[in-house]
Design an enzyme around this catalytic site. Sequence first.
Site: not given
Length: 319
Positions: A37, A42, A68, A220-221, A223, A225
Amino acid sequence: VSLQRHTRAREPTTPRLPAQPLKTVEAAWQAGVRYFDTAPFYGAGLAESRLGEVLKERPRGDYALGTKVGRLILEDHEQKSGLFEDGRPNQLANDYSADATKRSIEESLQRLQTDTLDYVFVHDISRDFHGDEWITRFDEARNGAFPVLSELQEQGVISGWGLGFNTVEPIELALDMDHNAPTMSLTATQYTLLQHKRALQRVMPAAQEKDVGIIVGAPFNSGALLGGEHFDYAEIPEHIKDQVSRLREVADRHGVRLKDAALQFSSAHPAVAAVIPGSSRPGRIAEDVSAMAAEIPRSFWDELLDQGLISPEAPLPSS
């Protein structure tokens, strides 16, 4: 509408790229990863170019590729900062119209050095990027990008299309549509070990009911988490730090790595088609793959339930 009709004949040009990103993609391939993806957003096309440089050597039928639409890369330059400060200096323009969608796909194909895409997501028509104007942007996409992508899917040019956001509201809205409705969507940060209750209320059951696949991004939101200082791309708030500490205490008692638990939790829901951890180094690929196979005792999940750290409505990984 046809991608072939809008693809320029010229060969793509790729600047010399640093070794680590290319080695990371190569490591993913060697580990058996076959879904990739990316997006023009990006690094202003840099991520697509890096990915294409590795995948151009692989048989196109051996992997699935998603990108995208919604942001066009301009010739004008600007000073970059934050997450993409090392990306290309090109300015980006938000545009969800039909013409911009076709142009964006054409340019992505050039950077990715391929003739076909599997999945295309309409990117970030949500409140966190557009504030109160997000509904206006959504309507622009509904009248522009959505019909184009629906037609491409009907023609068999792409396998599916959908929405890609850091919030759930636009996906909820799209799931209610009867015409030009998405068949796959990507929700980042919203179905994770740290944050999943809102998604469980509507997005996940609606996706199951309508047979719409969900791809989970940022499990991991950003990082948080794993001990990082960011949560959902912003500074981590104190209550999230406390939540992570509680999760870590339970994990330590049961000899569980939070990375293992996070990836297995996000992938356990039957609506989830894939999870994108977003690894940036070759060594992280092996960690992510091994995390999916790690044994996690049922007692760990039971304690999380007892402490109210996960929703009782969440499907859990098999013991």
